[in-house]
Motif scaffolding. Structure first.
Motif, PDB file in Angstrom:
ATOM      1  N   SER A 231       0.849  -1.195   0.000  1.00  0.00           N
ATOM      2  CA  SER A 231       0.000   0.000   0.000  1.00  0.00           C
ATOM      3  C   SER A 231       0.885   1.246   0.000  1.00  0.00           C
ATOM      4  CB  SER A 231      -0.924  -0.009   1.220  1.00  0.00           C
ATOM      5  OG  SER A 231      -1.749   1.132   1.238  1.00  0.00           O
ATOM      6  N   GLU A 232       0.228   2.415  -0.004  1.00  0.00           N
ATOM      7  CA  GLU A 232       0.946   3.688   0.060  1.00  0.00           C
ATOM      8  C   GLU A 232       0.266   4.565   1.110  1.00  0.00           C
ATOM      9  OE1 GLU A 232       1.949   7.115  -3.148  1.00  0.00           O
ATOM     10  OE2 GLU A 232       2.520   5.057  -3.687  1.00  0.00           O
ATOM     11  N   HIS A 233       1.049   4.989   2.113  1.00  0.00           N
ATOM     12  CA  HIS A 233       0.508   5.806   3.203  1.00  0.00           C
ATOM     13  C   HIS A 233       0.743   7.292   2.928  1.00  0.00           C
ATOM     14  CE1 HIS A 233       0.218   2.578   6.609  1.00  0.00           C
ATOM     15  NE2 HIS A 233      -0.594   2.352   5.591  1.00  0.00           N
ATOM     16  N   ARG A 234      -0.265   8.090   3.396  1.00  0.00           N
ATOM     17  CA  ARG A 234      -0.172   9.549   3.254  1.00  0.00           C
ATOM     18  C   ARG A 234       0.060  10.153   4.631  1.00  0.00           C
ATOM     19  NH1 ARG A 234      -4.808  10.375   1.608  1.00  0.00           N
ATOM     20  NH2 ARG A 234      -4.498  10.433  -0.652  1.00  0.00           N
ATOM     21  N   ARG A 235       1.127  10.961   4.730  1.00  0.00           N
ATOM     22  CA  ARG A 235       1.430  11.629   5.990  1.00  0.00           C
ATOM     23  C   ARG A 235       0.515  12.852   6.174  1.00  0.00           C
ATOM     24  NH1 ARG A 235       6.667  10.618   3.794  1.00  0.00           N
ATOM     25  NH2 ARG A 235       7.814   9.025   4.974  1.00  0.00           N
ATOM     26  N   LYS A 236       0.615  13.407   7.361  1.00  0.00           N
ATOM     27  CA  LYS A 236      -0.197  14.590   7.685  1.00  0.00           C
ATOM     28  C   LYS A 236       0.147  15.760   6.781  1.00  0.00           C
ATOM     29  CE  LYS A 236      -1.619  17.358  11.701  1.00  0.00           C
ATOM     30  NZ  LYS A 236      -1.413  17.570  13.160  1.00  0.00           N
ATOM     31  N   ASP A 237       1.450  15.831   6.360  1.00  0.00           N
ATOM     32  CA  ASP A 237       1.873  16.926   5.486  1.00  0.00           C
ATOM     33  C   ASP A 237       1.576  16.653   4.019  1.00  0.00           C
ATOM     34  OD1 ASP A 237       3.718  15.024   4.773  1.00  0.00           O
ATOM     35  OD2 ASP A 237       5.467  16.127   5.512  1.00  0.00           O
ATOM     36  N   GLY A 238       0.956  15.512   3.688  1.00  0.00           N
ATOM     37  CA  GLY A 238       0.580  15.188   2.320  1.00  0.00           C
ATOM     38  C   GLY A 238       1.571  14.325   1.575  1.00  0.00           C
ATOM     39  N   SER A 239       2.789  14.165   2.092  1.00  0.00           N
ATOM     40  CA  SER A 239       3.778  13.291   1.442  1.00  0.00           C
ATOM     41  C   SER A 239       3.371  11.832   1.633  1.00  0.00           C
ATOM     42  CB  SER A 239       5.174  13.537   2.000  1.00  0.00           C
ATOM     43  OG  SER A 239       5.206  13.260   3.395  1.00  0.00           O
ATOM     44  N   THR A 240       3.859  10.991   0.746  1.00  0.00           N
ATOM     45  CA  THR A 240       3.495   9.570   0.789  1.00  0.00           C
ATOM     46  C   THR A 240       4.750   8.702   0.836  1.00  0.00           C
ATOM     47  OG1 THR A 240       3.436   9.400  -1.621  1.00  0.00           O
ATOM     48  CG2 THR A 240       1.375   9.971  -0.507  1.00  0.00           C
ATOM     49  N   TYR A 241       4.558   7.446   1.243  1.00  0.00           N
ATOM     50  CA  TYR A 241       5.646   6.454   1.237  1.00  0.00           C
ATOM     51  C   TYR A 241       5.017   5.071   1.059  1.00  0.00           C
ATOM     52  CZ  TYR A 241       4.307   5.754   6.148  1.00  0.00           C
ATOM     53  OH  TYR A 241       3.613   5.514   7.308  1.00  0.00           O
ATOM     54  N   ALA A 242       5.762   4.197   0.401  1.00  0.00           N
ATOM     55  CA  ALA A 242       5.287   2.826   0.152  1.00  0.00           C
ATOM     56  C   ALA A 242       5.501   1.976   1.392  1.00  0.00           C
ATOM     57  CB  ALA A 242       6.033   2.208  -1.033  1.00  0.00           C
ATOM     58  N   CYS A 243       4.560   1.090   1.644  1.00  0.00           N
ATOM     59  CA  CYS A 243       4.689   0.186   2.791  1.00  0.00           C
ATOM     60  C   CYS A 243       4.053  -1.167   2.460  1.00  0.00           C
ATOM     61  CB  CYS A 243       4.066   0.787   4.054  1.00  0.00           C
ATOM     62  SG  CYS A 243       2.339   1.216   3.863  1.00  0.00           S
ATOM     63  N   ARG A 244       4.505  -2.168   3.167  1.00  0.00           N
ATOM     64  CA  ARG A 244       3.992  -3.530   3.004  1.00  0.00           C
ATOM     65  C   ARG A 244       3.155  -3.866   4.235  1.00  0.00           C
ATOM     66  NH1 ARG A 244       8.025  -7.083   0.110  1.00  0.00           N
ATOM     67  NH2 ARG A 244       7.064  -5.825  -1.534  1.00  0.00           N
ATOM     68  N   MET A 245       1.895  -4.270   4.014  1.00  0.00           N
ATOM     69  CA  MET A 245       0.937  -4.451   5.097  1.00  0.00           C
ATOM     70  C   MET A 245       0.735  -5.929   5.413  1.00  0.00           C
ATOM     71  SD  MET A 245       0.126  -1.332   5.746  1.00  0.00           S
ATOM     72  CE  MET A 245      -1.135  -1.724   6.949  1.00  0.00           C
ATOM     73  N   ARG A 246       0.591  -6.201   6.718  1.00  0.00           N
ATOM     74  CA  ARG A 246       0.180  -7.520   7.206  1.00  0.00           C
ATOM     75  C   ARG A 246      -0.940  -7.292   8.203  1.00  0.00           C
ATOM     76  NH1 ARG A 246       0.788 -10.906  11.571  1.00  0.00           N
ATOM     77  NH2 ARG A 246       0.958 -13.145  11.110  1.00  0.00           N
ATOM     78  N   LEU A 247      -2.148  -7.744   7.860  1.00  0.00           N
ATOM     79  CA  LEU A 247      -3.323  -7.540   8.703  1.00  0.00           C
ATOM     80  C   LEU A 247      -3.791  -8.884   9.246  1.00  0.00           C
ATOM     81  CD1 LEU A 247      -3.193  -4.968   6.865  1.00  0.00           C
ATOM     82  CD2 LEU A 247      -5.688  -4.847   7.074  1.00  0.00           C
ATOM     83  N   GLU A 248      -4.075  -8.929  10.534  1.00  0.00           N
ATOM     84  CA  GLU A 248      -4.533 -10.166  11.173  1.00  0.00           C
ATOM     85  C   GLU A 248      -5.756  -9.870  12.033  1.00  0.00           C
ATOM     86  OE1 GLU A 248      -2.894 -13.804  14.031  1.00  0.00           O
ATOM     87  OE2 GLU A 248      -1.567 -12.139  13.451  1.00  0.00           O
ATOM     88  N   ARG A 249      -6.770 -10.700  11.886  1.00  0.00           N
ATOM     89  CA  ARG A 249      -7.991 -10.553  12.689  1.00  0.00           C
ATOM     90  C   ARG A 249      -7.806 -11.308  13.997  1.00  0.00           C
ATOM     91  NH1 ARG A 249     -13.894 -10.074  11.630  1.00  0.00           N
ATOM     92  NH2 ARG A 249     -14.954 -11.033  13.411  1.00  0.00           N
ATOM     93  N   LEU A 250      -8.076 -10.640  15.135  1.00  0.00           N
ATOM     94  CA  LEU A 250      -7.975 -11.245  16.463  1.00  0.00           C
ATOM     95  C   LEU A 250      -9.371 -11.342  17.047  1.00  0.00           C
ATOM     96  CD1 LEU A 250      -4.849  -9.339  17.900  1.00  0.00           C
ATOM     97  CD2 LEU A 250      -4.923 -11.527  16.698  1.00  0.00           C
ATOM     98  N   ASP A 251      -9.830 -12.579  17.286  1.00  0.00           N
ATOM     99  CA  ASP A 251     -11.168 -12.789  17.841  1.00  0.00           C
ATOM    100  C   ASP A 251     -11.143 -13.183  19.310  1.00  0.00           C
ATOM    101  OD1 ASP A 251     -12.800 -12.276  15.528  1.00  0.00           O
ATOM    102  OD2 ASP A 251     -11.982 -14.129  14.681  1.00  0.00           O
ATOM    103  N   ASP A 252      -9.971 -13.677  19.799  1.00  0.00           N
ATOM    104  CA  ASP A 252      -9.902 -14.149  21.184  1.00  0.00           C
ATOM    105  C   ASP A 252      -9.591 -13.008  22.148  1.00  0.00           C
ATOM    106  OD1 ASP A 252      -7.438 -13.780  20.084  1.00  0.00           O
ATOM    107  OD2 ASP A 252      -6.523 -15.584  20.927  1.00  0.00           O
ATOM    108  N   VAL A 253     -10.239 -11.865  21.941  1.00  0.00           N
ATOM    109  CA  VAL A 253     -10.130 -10.698  22.822  1.00  0.00           C
ATOM    110  C   VAL A 253     -11.552 -10.214  23.088  1.00  0.00           C
ATOM    111  CG1 VAL A 253      -7.816  -9.985  22.093  1.00  0.00           C
ATOM    112  CG2 VAL A 253      -9.784  -9.251  20.768  1.00  0.00           C
ATOM    113  N   PRO A 254     -11.740  -9.402  24.100  1.00  0.00           N
ATOM    114  CA  PRO A 254     -13.122  -8.971  24.417  1.00  0.00           C
ATOM    115  C   PRO A 254     -13.848  -8.363  23.234  1.00  0.00           C
ATOM    116  CG  PRO A 254     -11.626  -8.361  26.187  1.00  0.00           C
ATOM    117  CD  PRO A 254     -10.769  -8.912  25.095  1.00  0.00           C
TER     118      PRO A 254
END
Length: 746
Positions: free
Chosen positions: A343-366
């Protein structure tokens, strides 16, 4: 009081017992012949009563050794044992064998002397099967106890150790020396207490004694799980129960990890806060950020409070809100647990940078959440672009190199080949990957290639070798291979090989080597010619001069009676000299001429050599037998001359009463072709094995019986050596002469 007589006699009682006894009973005489058998014996052995009676006991034993052992112990009846108890194997009529307990007793006659023997046989088949089943059950129980990770223990009604597994012993290592069957629970606990097994038992003797009494009370009256610390930071949960037989069964579970969860969870927050990756926790319910670590806040330039008011779509620069929702929908719905994407993230100042995302769903929490890890890959992407460009340049270079380049596993399974190698083999690079390259070189050199590769080691990982290769069109080329074995931890992991065509340079080297050999042989020939001129050629000249002088003397003296005789001697010596000169000329023409090698079948030269001697073969009545064949690369004319000389000697040097028999055998080895030529002639003594290959070396001076100039075998050796081969006389042959010729394969 007078008792009433029983209604049956002792003999009748004995007979009833004999007939109704469930175990087989056999009665034998002094010669071990069966004379009586009860119904159980007939059933057990499978014979009818008529057949069983009259049989010798040896027919029902399973082996002669068993029969002999019983006989040695109980016979003869006059001197053997009174009674014998032994486990033996018997054989039924159908050949099956069964184990039994054998009891033998003597039978005495009216004179008090033994007249026979009674055998009681108890079949142990069911008993032994039950024992095996019990042993198997015990083995299964032990394996089951050894397999479980929890500690398992049983104390009997007297609180003595009855059973425990290895996991239990491992948990109580300090108490292990007294974990013996029969030891009391109190003595085991006290032993461990004295050696520091229980860190929470207190420091003073009074504290430890109070702790021990409390532990014994809980053991006698278990009311629930107990958590116990043993040996430092190891925690164990104890579950105990009392059985109806008053046995105490205990289960010990290592909960050290559980006890550390709380402290580790506290440390986890600090760890996540300090890691270089961006870490986010997102609520699945409202889609907002719950928290994020320091790296995420600094990269995006937001405070923690500001982040809680944002959603992931707010900081994503390359997808619209709908597109982002569609991307993470499988994770939000629970259709998947993990999601990876760049993905590509946008900073508060409008600049961007490329990043690699790993998303995990956690169900064993309240509250179900998504934990996201983001890694800034701007530098990595730039590096990958540079690497891709270098890879492209490398591939272009490899494709255009004239050399062969391959990569393979240590077992020679190809993982990469360049186009030049694939083109030479006649297959595509994709077809070659997965195949072993050892299948492509000629069969006769594969073992040497394998040995070369096996010699590669961490100390000497790279070696070179010249290898003959044959293209898919049949073209023969020589390649110099540089083989590099890559080792990891001393274990071969990959082989990288580069092959360069050295056919022209090899041919040049071979031509130079051949010229050097030819020059050396010609120098040897010159030396031999010098010796011949100094000795062999001078001999007939001396005879001619002597007889010429004698003729001159007789002419001067007026004597003419011996002139014809003298002139005859001169003529004979002149003819001999002429033959020697002709032979030398032939030898110089054939022995050192440049060979013209071609591929041909060896049997062709052998057959042609025999045909060239057709007249001699007919006159001598000779016969040729031939076995084996091979293809060689040699000069067919010179090899024909070699075999013709050997065959001529076989036809010549024989007893006139014996018909010459010549046998030729051909065998192919890894490095050469071996040809044996054997005859039934007069043979050659081992002492002359080397001399016979010299020029003008004749073993028989009488030319009237065995004519010849003595250059045949010398010519054979020169021809063999010009082909980088050898010819020797086999010393082990005593019924004629046997020559062994070896010629290289390639």
């Amino acid at each position: 009081m007078v008792r009433d007589q029983p209604p049956f006699s002792p003999d009748e009682l004995l007979k009833a017992l004999y007939e109704t006894l469930p175990d087989p009973v056999l009665i034998g005489d002094r010669n071990r012949t069966i004379v009586a058998a009860n119904a159980a014996a007939v059933t057990a052995f499978g014979y009818s009563e008529d057949v069983l009676l009259g049989m010798n006991a040896e027919q029902i034993y399973a082996s002669p050794e068993t029969l002999r052992d019983v006989g040695d112990a109980f016979y003869p009846l006059d001197a053997g044992a009174m009674r014998l108890h032994r486990q033996v194997d018997f054989r039924r009529r159908d050949g099956s064998v069964f184990p039994a307990k054998l009891t033998l007793n003597r039978i005495f006659g009216s004179d008090g002397k033994p007249v026979g023997v009674v055998a009681l046989i108890r079949d142990l088949t069911d008993i032994m099967a039950a024992q095996v089943e019990q042993q198997q059950a015990e083995k299964t129980l032990k394996l089951a106890l050894a397999a479980i990770s929890e500690g398992f223990v049983i104390f009997d009604a007297e609180d003595r150790l009855f059973l425990c597994n290895d996991a239990y012993r491992d948990m109580y290592k300090l108490s292990a020396p007294v974990l013996q069957i029969g030891r009391s629970f109190e003595s085991i606990v006290r032993y461990g207490l004295e050696r520091g097994q229980y860190p929470d038992a207190g420091e003073t003797l009074e504290e430890q004694e109070a702790w021990l009494n409390a532990r014994l009370e809980k053991c006698r009256k278990p009311s629930g799980p107990i958590v116990q610390r043993v040996s430092g930071d190891r925690w164990i949960q104890i579950d105990e129960q009392v059985t109806p037989e008053n046995f105490r069964v205990g289960l010990r579970t290592d909960i050290s990890a559980v006890s550390r969860i709380k402290s580790e969870a506290e440390r986890l927050g600090l760890i996540l806060e300090s890691v270089a990756q961006e870490v986010y926790v997102v609520s699945i319910e409202n889609g907002h950020f719950i928290s994020c670590n320091k790296s995420a806040r600094e990269n995006l330039q937001y405070s923690n409070e500001e982040m809680r008011g944002l959603t992931p779509a707010d900081v994503n620069a390359d997808l619209s809100e709908d597109q982002f929702a569609e991307r993470v929908a499988p994770l939000v719905s629970g259709a998947c647990k993990l999601l990876f994407f760049d993905s590509e993230h946008r900073r508060k100042d409008g600049s961007t940078y490329a990043c690699r995302m790993r998303l995990e769903r956690l169900d064993d929490v309240p509250e179900p959440v998504i934990m996201a890890f983001a890694e800034d890959i701007s530098e990595r992407l730039e590096f990958e672009r540079v690497l891709e460009r270098k890879q492209h340049e490398f591939e272009t270079l490899v494709r255009n190199l004239p050399d062969f380049i391959t990569r393979s596993k240590p077992d020679t399974t190809l993982t990469y080949v360049n186009e030049n190698y694939a083109r030479f083999i006649g297959m595509s690079a994709q077809e070659l990957v997965g195949q072993q390259f050892l299948r492509f070189p000629p069969m006769e050199i594969r073992s040497s290639i394998r040995a070369h590769l096996q010699a590669l080691s961490p100390e000497q990982p790279i070696r070179t070798m010249e290898q003959l290769m044959i293209s898919h069109t049949g073209e023969r080329r020589w390649y110099l291979w540089s083989n590099l074995m890559i080792f990891k931890g001393g274990v071969p992991e990959e082989l990288v090989s580069v092959g360069r065509d050295v056919t022209e340079s090899r041919m040049a080297r071979e031509q130079i080597a051949a010229q050097s050999r030819e020059l050396a042989m010609r120098n040897d020939a010159l030396e031999q010619f010098g010796g011949i001129v100094a000795h062999d050629l001078k001999a007939p000249l001396r005879h001619i001069r002597v007889f010429a002088d004698m003729i001159a003397e007789d002419v001067n003296a007026g004597r003419t009676d011996d002139l014809a005789n003298f002139s005859g001697h001169i003529s004979d010596r002149a003819e001999a000299l002429e033959r020697m000169i002709t032979s030398l000329f032939t030898y110089s023409q054939l022995a050192y001429q440049s060979i013209k090698p071609v591929n041909f079948i060896l049997s062709k030269a052998i057959a042609e050599a025999w045909e060239n001697l057709g007249v001699d073969v007919i006159e001598a009545g000779g016969r040729l037998t031939f076995s084996g064949d091979a293809e060689v690369c040699a000069d067919p004319d010179l090899l024909t001359q070699l075999f013709q000389n050997l065959f001529a000697n076989s036809l010549k040097y024989t007893d006139r009463a014996t018909r010459p028999e010549v046998q030729v055998g051909v065998a192919v080895a890894d490095a050469d072709v071996m040809v044996t030529v054997e005859d039934n002639g007069i043979g050659i003594a081992a002492a002359h094995a080397d001399n016979i290959f010299g020029v003008f070396q004749r073993l028989h001076r009488d030319e009237s019986q065995y004519p010849g100039a003595g250059i045949g075998l010398a010519l054979c050796r020169s021809i063999a050596e010009s082909h980088r081969g050898t010819i020797v006389l086999d010393h082990s042959c005593h019924t004629g002469a046997r020559f062994i010729i070896r010629l290289p394969v390639g």
